[in-house]
Write an enzyme that holds these catalytic residues in place. Structure first.
Site: not given
Length: 415
Positions: A52, A309
């Site tokens: 992110k 992720s």
């Protein structure tokens, strides 16, 4: 090369001011299991332990390049996006106001504050994220600040595309498959947007949590649609409606290439990676590895990149993860048992258990009649096939019981 691909390369270069490329490492354990060359792109090893940061940094950098006086940014997030925004605010020495639900775990609040330091103010508001989001957008308008969406933003998508740039550089060739976790769709849109131009022979598979399959719903409907209910367990990817901008870049994909990973099975994968490989992944971070079992026939003999992720996992959740993994494996079950209220009844029941069976929970609920009582009992065993044999012994002995392991309503209230 398209403008988007060029922009993704520039975004990747700019990110080097923050951190080196995350590792792309061949995993021998998974490669042997699936008869393929399995590579893990370790986004859990960025400074904020998720990808992110890439999107937040890129969006902030590009806005400040065109609007130098942009010095106040707002976001709403209970997790990885908040930490990415906080880190970027500190890097650019700008103010960040981060809205989080009141129910956000203290660990996530503390980490966000650590990354942002004095540049960031955290506002806790709302029991549910929709309330938090609405409050953040109202504040942003009133303060004249700039709102940073977690995925429905073209510059954020461009930043996430840097994952694809690094994969191609590090691998030195086009992978046969890239497996992408999907929540709001920013990562999937960015990586595919880059690789479809620079590695057109690469195939993509997408995986989302079974309780939050917003991409699958959008593909079927031809547009983003809101799911009526979302299981929030895979909190990094449990999104009710995929972003309009990411979906606009993903309309080409086939519905058959979007897979769903059951939440309990994800827990099994998380534990296996932790115990066998020493890799700590959050539920969303384990999605791409978990779905390999569904792709076994397709990927045999191929080069496959799985994007891990994120690794922001609160170890206070570990008992819940272990229990869900055991239930998925068939090694733990819960029963409501009608137990006779007489001396020796418990001893008689215990004799029904096998040598590998263990009582993990035993609780009298209430007496349903003078001579019988209801018992909640949790049992663990070493082999899943032990439970059918136990059930048969209980039936032969005349016991009345109900298996509530997969009864979501009863489990919520009793377990």
């Amino acid at each position: 090369m398209t403008d988007f691909a060029q922009d993704a390369i520039e975004a990747t270069r700019s990110l080097r001011a923050l951190f080196d490329p995350t590792p792309l490492s061949r995993n021998a354990f998974l490669s042997q299991r699936y008869g393929a060359e399995i590579w893990l792109k370790r986004e859990d090893l960025t400074p904020v332990r998720s990808y992110k940061l890439r999107g937040a940094f890129t969006a902030m950098r590009k806005l400040r390049a065109t609007t130098p006086d942009a010095d106040h940014f707002v976001c709403a997030s209970a997790g990885n996006h908040a930490q990415g925004v906080a880190f970027a605010c500190r890097h650019f020495d700008v103010k960040g106001t981060i809205f989080m639900p009141v129910t956000t775990p203290q660990q996530k609040i503390d980490k966000t504050r650590t990354f942002g330091g004095s540049n960031v103010e955290i506002v806790l508001v709302g029991d549910y994220f929709d309330d938090t989001l609405a409050a953040s957008q109202r504040f942003c308008d009133e303060a004249g600040a700039y709102f940073l969406a977690p995925f429905d933003n073209s510059d954020v998508i461009e930043g996430q595309a840097s994952v694809g740039v690094e994969i191609l550089d590090q691998l030195g060739k086009a992978p046969d498959f890239v497996v992408l976790p999907v929540g709001g769709g920013g990562l999937a849109a960015g990586v595919t947007g880059y690789l479809r131009v620079t590695a057109p022979e690469t195939q993509f598979r997408f995986v989302e949590p079974a309780g939050g399959a917003s991409l699958k719903a959008a593909v079927r409907a031809g547009q983003p649609v809101a799911l009526p209910h979302v299981d929030s367990f895979v909190d990094g990817a449990a999104v009710a409606k995929i972003g309009a901008k990411p979906f606009g870049r993903l309309e080409w994909l086939q519905a058959a290439h979007v897979l769903a990973a059951p939440e309990d099975r994800i827990c099994q994968t998380m534990l296996e990676l932790l115990n066998v490989e020493g890799i700590v992944l959050e539920p969303a971070g384990a999605l791409s590895v978990d779905v390999l079992r569904d792709l076994r026939d397709e990927i045999r003999g191929k080069t496959v990149v799985c994007i891990a992720s994120g690794g922001n996992f609160d170890f206070e959740r570990l008992p819940d993860v272990k229990e869900r993994a055991q239930k998925y494996s068939g090694l733990k079950k819960y029963f409501i048992l009608r137990m006779p209220q007489r001396p020796g009844a418990l001893r008689d029941f215990l004799q029904m258990l096998g040598p590998d069976d263990d009582i993990a929970r035993f609780e009298y609920l209430k007496k349903s009649a003078r001579n019988f009582g209801s018992v909640l009992i949790g049992l663990e065993t070493k082999r899943a096939e032990n439970f059918p044999a136990l059930k048969q012994r209980l039936q032969d002995a005349g016991y009345t019981y109900r298996d509530i392991t997969d009864d979501a309503i009863l489990a919520e209230f009793l377990i």
